[in-house]
Design an enzyme around this catalytic site. Structure first.
Site, PDB file in Angstrom:
ATOM      1  CG  HIS A  98     -18.867  -9.603 -12.179  1.00  0.00           C
ATOM      2  ND1 HIS A  98     -19.140 -10.014 -11.216  1.00  0.00           N
ATOM      3  CD2 HIS A  98     -18.205  -8.601 -11.884  1.00  0.00           C
ATOM      4  CE1 HIS A  98     -19.065  -8.626 -10.572  1.00  0.00           C
ATOM      5  NE2 HIS A  98     -17.862  -8.110 -10.580  1.00  0.00           N
ATOM      6  CG  HIS A 100     -12.771  -9.367 -15.456  1.00  0.00           C
ATOM      7  ND1 HIS A 100     -13.606 -10.334 -15.525  1.00  0.00           N
ATOM      8  CD2 HIS A 100     -11.961 -10.340 -16.886  1.00  0.00           C
ATOM      9  CE1 HIS A 100     -13.875 -11.013 -16.888  1.00  0.00           C
ATOM     10  NE2 HIS A 100     -12.331 -11.231 -16.651  1.00  0.00           N
TER      11      HIS A 100
HETATM   12  P1  5GP Z   1     -11.744 -13.199 -19.696  1.00  0.00           P
HETATM   13  O1  5GP Z   1     -11.524 -14.118 -20.804  1.00  0.00           O
HETATM   14  O2  5GP Z   1     -13.269 -13.632 -18.502  1.00  0.00           O
HETATM   15  O3  5GP Z   1     -11.039 -11.936 -20.280  1.00  0.00           O
HETATM   16  O4  5GP Z   1     -11.374 -13.626 -17.902  1.00  0.00           O
HETATM   17  C1  5GP Z   1     -11.272 -14.287 -17.088  1.00  0.00           C
HETATM   18  C2  5GP Z   1     -10.428 -14.391 -15.957  1.00  0.00           C
HETATM   19  O5  5GP Z   1     -10.584 -15.547 -14.927  1.00  0.00           O
HETATM   20  C3  5GP Z   1      -9.806 -15.813 -17.085  1.00  0.00           C
HETATM   21  O6  5GP Z   1      -8.294 -15.391 -17.072  1.00  0.00           O
HETATM   22  C4  5GP Z   1      -8.724 -17.041 -15.801  1.00  0.00           C
HETATM   23  O7  5GP Z   1      -7.892 -17.725 -15.429  1.00  0.00           O
HETATM   24  C5  5GP Z   1      -9.722 -16.267 -14.147  1.00  0.00           C
HETATM   25  N1  5GP Z   1      -9.938 -17.198 -13.521  1.00  0.00           N
HETATM   26  C6  5GP Z   1     -11.630 -17.674 -13.353  1.00  0.00           C
HETATM   27  N2  5GP Z   1     -12.158 -18.191 -12.461  1.00  0.00           N
HETATM   28  C7  5GP Z   1     -11.442 -17.541 -11.124  1.00  0.00           C
HETATM   29  C8  5GP Z   1     -10.661 -17.835  -9.980  1.00  0.00           C
HETATM   30  O8  5GP Z   1     -11.965 -19.112  -9.742  1.00  0.00           O
HETATM   31  N3  5GP Z   1     -10.080 -17.652  -9.208  1.00  0.00           N
HETATM   32  C9  5GP Z   1      -9.749 -16.694  -9.902  1.00  0.00           C
HETATM   33  N4  5GP Z   1      -8.479 -15.536  -9.229  1.00  0.00           N
HETATM   34  N5  5GP Z   1      -9.429 -16.674 -11.317  1.00  0.00           N
HETATM   35  C10 5GP Z   1     -10.301 -16.837 -11.847  1.00  0.00           C
HETATM   36 ZN    ZN Z   2     -20.799 -11.415 -11.202  1.00  0.00          ZN
END
Ligand code: 5GP
Ligand code: ZN
Length: 116
Positions: A98, A100
């Site tokens: 998703h 971000h």
């Molecule tokens: P990506 O690697 O997809 O760019 O980053 C996803 C981020 O989401 C990671 O830094 C991870 O720590 C964070 N994250 C995953 N699950 C949760 C959650 O349930 N709550 C929060 N606040 N952060 C989350």
């Molecule tokens: Zn979503």
């Protein structure tokens, strides 16, 4: 979207402490911070990544960047410096599918510097 952790947070089905929210966007601290200040800026609308955005998301994407700057200011890392990182797809290490933005900052002087 079902089984999407950020959709669940946006729907209030999972906890998060919002530091910002409006009609399009929410922002909350990363559960596993990679910097002293680590905020996730997330569109309320589910879209996977920059791979799935299109022209109709122009305003949303622009607003997400503006909000990153505003949150940096609000959290006191605007002058010291901050990064905005977007991981897209597996090779970039995207875990949550998703879109971000990671807002990162609050390091000791120059600690957050990397050469890219
Ligand atoms: P990506 O690697 O997809 O760019 O980053 C996803 C981020 O989401 C990671 O830094 C991870 O720590 C964070 N994250 C995953 N699950 C949760 C959650 O349930 N709550 C929060 N606040 N952060 C989350
Ligand atoms: Zn979503």
């Amino acid at each position: 979207m079902e089984n999407c952790v950020f959709c669940k947070i946006i729907a209030g089905e999972m906890p998060a402490k919002f530091v910002y929210q409006d009609d399009l966007i929410v922002a909350f601290p990363d559960i596993k911070p990679s910097a002293p200040v680590h905020i996730l800026i997330v569109p309320k609308k589910h879209t996977e990544s920059l791979k799935t955005t299109s022209e109709e998301d122009q305003v949303l994407l622009g607003k997400m960047l503006l909000i990153a700057g505003k949150i940096a200011k609000d959290l006191g890392i605007s002058e010291s410096g901050f990064k905005v990182v977007i991981n897209n797809g597996p090779d970039a290490g995207q875990l949550v599918k998703h879109l971000h933005f990671h807002l990162l900052g609050g390091w000791a002087k120059n600690e957050g510097r990397v050469t890219i």
